[in-house]
Motif scaffolding. Structure first.
Motif, PDB file in Angstrom:
ATOM      1  N   LEU A  64       0.856  -1.178   0.000  1.00 42.83           N
ATOM      2  CA  LEU A  64       0.000   0.000   0.000  1.00 42.83           C
ATOM      3  C   LEU A  64       0.897   1.233   0.000  1.00 42.83           C
ATOM      4  N   ASP A  65       0.562   2.248  -0.804  1.00 42.68           N
ATOM      5  CA  ASP A  65       1.391   3.460  -0.863  1.00 42.68           C
ATOM      6  C   ASP A  65       1.296   4.286   0.402  1.00 42.68           C
ATOM      7  N   THR A  66       0.123   4.325   0.998  1.00 42.09           N
ATOM      8  CA  THR A  66      -0.069   5.033   2.259  1.00 42.09           C
ATOM      9  C   THR A  66      -0.994   4.203   3.136  1.00 42.09           C
ATOM     10  N   THR A  67      -0.859   4.352   4.451  1.00 48.03           N
ATOM     11  CA  THR A  67      -1.730   3.605   5.358  1.00 48.03           C
ATOM     12  C   THR A  67      -2.060   4.445   6.574  1.00 48.03           C
ATOM     13  N   LYS A  68      -3.152   4.096   7.177  1.00 44.90           N
ATOM     14  CA  LYS A  68      -3.457   4.596   8.506  1.00 44.90           C
ATOM     15  C   LYS A  68      -2.871   3.578   9.473  1.00 44.90           C
ATOM     16  N   LYS A  69      -2.719   3.964  10.707  1.00 47.57           N
ATOM     17  CA  LYS A  69      -2.079   3.100  11.690  1.00 47.57           C
ATOM     18  C   LYS A  69      -2.741   1.717  11.756  1.00 47.57           C
ATOM     19  N   ASP A  70      -4.062   1.672  11.732  1.00 45.15           N
ATOM     20  CA  ASP A  70      -4.781   0.400  11.837  1.00 45.15           C
ATOM     21  C   ASP A  70      -4.584  -0.498  10.615  1.00 45.15           C
ATOM     22  N   ASP A  71      -4.340   0.098   9.447  1.00 43.99           N
ATOM     23  CA  ASP A  71      -4.183  -0.685   8.211  1.00 43.99           C
ATOM     24  C   ASP A  71      -2.762  -1.190   7.987  1.00 43.99           C
ATOM     25  N   ALA A  72      -1.801  -0.647   8.706  1.00 41.71           N
ATOM     26  CA  ALA A  72      -0.391  -0.979   8.463  1.00 41.71           C
ATOM     27  C   ALA A  72      -0.122  -2.466   8.648  1.00 41.71           C
ATOM     28  N   GLN A  73      -0.744  -3.110   9.618  1.00 44.63           N
ATOM     29  CA  GLN A  73      -0.478  -4.533   9.853  1.00 44.63           C
ATOM     30  C   GLN A  73      -1.068  -5.434   8.779  1.00 44.63           C
ATOM     31  N   ARG A  74      -1.937  -4.916   7.937  1.00 41.43           N
ATOM     32  CA  ARG A  74      -2.439  -5.716   6.813  1.00 41.43           C
ATOM     33  C   ARG A  74      -1.346  -5.979   5.788  1.00 41.43           C
ATOM     34  N   MET A  75      -0.284  -5.179   5.811  1.00 43.37           N
ATOM     35  CA  MET A  75       0.771  -5.281   4.813  1.00 43.37           C
ATOM     36  C   MET A  75       1.704  -6.460   5.023  1.00 43.37           C
ATOM     37  N   TYR A  76       1.747  -7.017   6.228  1.00 40.11           N
ATOM     38  CA  TYR A  76       2.703  -8.090   6.517  1.00 40.11           C
ATOM     39  C   TYR A  76       2.176  -8.998   7.626  1.00 40.11           C
ATOM     40  N   GLU A  77       2.798 -10.179   7.728  1.00 35.99           N
ATOM     41  CA  GLU A  77       2.544 -11.052   8.868  1.00 35.99           C
ATOM     42  C   GLU A  77       3.891 -11.436   9.472  1.00 35.99           C
ATOM     43  N   ILE A  78       3.934 -11.516  10.792  1.00 38.25           N
ATOM     44  CA  ILE A  78       5.171 -11.886  11.477  1.00 38.25           C
ATOM     45  C   ILE A  78       5.302 -13.394  11.444  1.00 38.25           C
ATOM     46  N   VAL A  79       6.412 -13.874  10.900  1.00 33.57           N
ATOM     47  CA  VAL A  79       6.694 -15.308  10.848  1.00 33.57           C
ATOM     48  C   VAL A  79       7.385 -15.724  12.141  1.00 33.57           C
ATOM     49  N   SER A  80       8.396 -14.950  12.568  1.00 31.49           N
ATOM     50  CA  SER A  80       9.075 -15.238  13.833  1.00 31.49           C
ATOM     51  C   SER A  80       9.753 -13.980  14.350  1.00 31.49           C
ATOM     52  N   GLU A  81       9.988 -13.996  15.652  1.00 31.25           N
ATOM     53  CA  GLU A  81      10.647 -12.885  16.337  1.00 31.25           C
ATOM     54  C   GLU A  81      11.614 -13.523  17.331  1.00 31.25           C
ATOM     55  N   ASP A  82      12.903 -13.472  17.031  1.00 30.71           N
ATOM     56  CA  ASP A  82      13.913 -14.140  17.857  1.00 30.71           C
ATOM     57  C   ASP A  82      14.784 -13.114  18.563  1.00 30.71           C
ATOM     58  N   TYR A  83      15.158 -13.437  19.792  1.00 26.01           N
ATOM     59  CA  TYR A  83      16.033 -12.585  20.584  1.00 26.01           C
ATOM     60  C   TYR A  83      17.297 -13.346  20.929  1.00 26.01           C
ATOM     61  N   GLU A  84      18.454 -12.688  20.746  1.00 26.92           N
ATOM     62  CA  GLU A  84      19.728 -13.281  21.169  1.00 26.92           C
ATOM     63  C   GLU A  84      19.865 -13.077  22.658  1.00 26.92           C
ATOM     64  N   ARG A  85      20.341 -14.077  23.332  1.00 34.60           N
ATOM     65  CA  ARG A  85      20.547 -13.952  24.786  1.00 34.60           C
ATOM     66  C   ARG A  85      21.918 -13.370  25.052  1.00 34.60           C
ATOM     67  N   ASP A  86      21.982 -12.570  26.069  1.00 37.59           N
ATOM     68  CA  ASP A  86      23.245 -11.960  26.495  1.00 37.59           C
ATOM     69  C   ASP A  86      23.855 -12.853  27.568  1.00 37.59           C
ATOM     70  N   TYR A  87      24.781 -13.716  27.179  1.00 37.09           N
ATOM     71  CA  TYR A  87      25.374 -14.688  28.101  1.00 37.09           C
ATOM     72  C   TYR A  87      26.361 -14.045  29.064  1.00 37.09           C
ATOM     73  N   LYS A  88      26.836 -12.850  28.755  1.00 43.43           N
ATOM     74  CA  LYS A  88      27.821 -12.187  29.632  1.00 43.43           C
ATOM     75  C   LYS A  88      27.193 -11.800  30.978  1.00 43.43           C
ATOM     76  N   ASN A  89      25.912 -11.497  30.981  1.00 37.23           N
ATOM     77  CA  ASN A  89      25.263 -11.022  32.198  1.00 37.23           C
ATOM     78  C   ASN A  89      24.593 -12.132  33.006  1.00 37.23           C
ATOM     79  N   GLU A  90      24.819 -13.382  32.653  1.00 34.16           N
ATOM     80  CA  GLU A  90      24.207 -14.480  33.405  1.00 34.16           C
ATOM     81  C   GLU A  90      25.188 -15.116  34.354  1.00 34.16           C
TER      82      GLU A  90
END
Length: 90
Positions: A64-90
Motif C-alpha cells: 500500500l502506498d499510504t496507510t493509517k495506523k490500523d491498516d499498516a499490519q495488513r501489509m505483513y505477517e510476522i513469521v518469527s521474532e527471535d532474541y539473542e541472549r546476552d550470556y555475559k550477564n548471566e
C-alpha cells in the motif's frame, strides 16, 4: 515498492532514513538475499530484519502506498521474532 518505503509505510521502522541506513548496512535480507535500500519488495517475499539483539522475520502480504495506523499490519505477517541472549550477564 522499495524496501525502505515498505518498512516506513508498514510502520515496522518509523523513519525512512533509518530503514535506508539499516538496509545499506546489510542487516536486511529479502528471500535470503542481502537487500539494499533500493531493493524491490513484492507480495509473498520473506524479509529478515536484524535489530541489535532481535531478529524479525516477516512475510509481505500486500503493498500500500499510504496507510493509517490500523491498516499498516495488513501489509505483513510476522513469521518469527527471535532474541539473542546476552550470556555475559548471566
Amino acid at each position: 515498492m522499495r524496501i525502505d518505503k515498505f518498512l516506513k509505510v508498514s510502520r515496522i521502522i518509523k523513519r525512512r532514513s533509518v530503514a535506508k541506513e539499516i538496509a545499506d548496512q546489510g542487516r536486511i535480507t529479502i528471500n535470503d538475499r542481502t537487500a539494499k535500500s533500493s531493493s524491490e519488495v513484492s507480495p509473498n517475499d520473506t524479509l529478515v530484519i536484524k535489530f541489535g539483539n532481535k531478529t524479525l522475520t516477516i512475510r509481505v502480504k500486500e503493498l500500500l502506498d499510504t496507510t493509517k495506523k490500523d491498516d499498516a499490519q495488513r501489509m505483513y505477517e510476522i513469521v518469527s521474532e527471535d532474541y539473542e541472549r546476552d550470556y555475559k550477564n548471566e
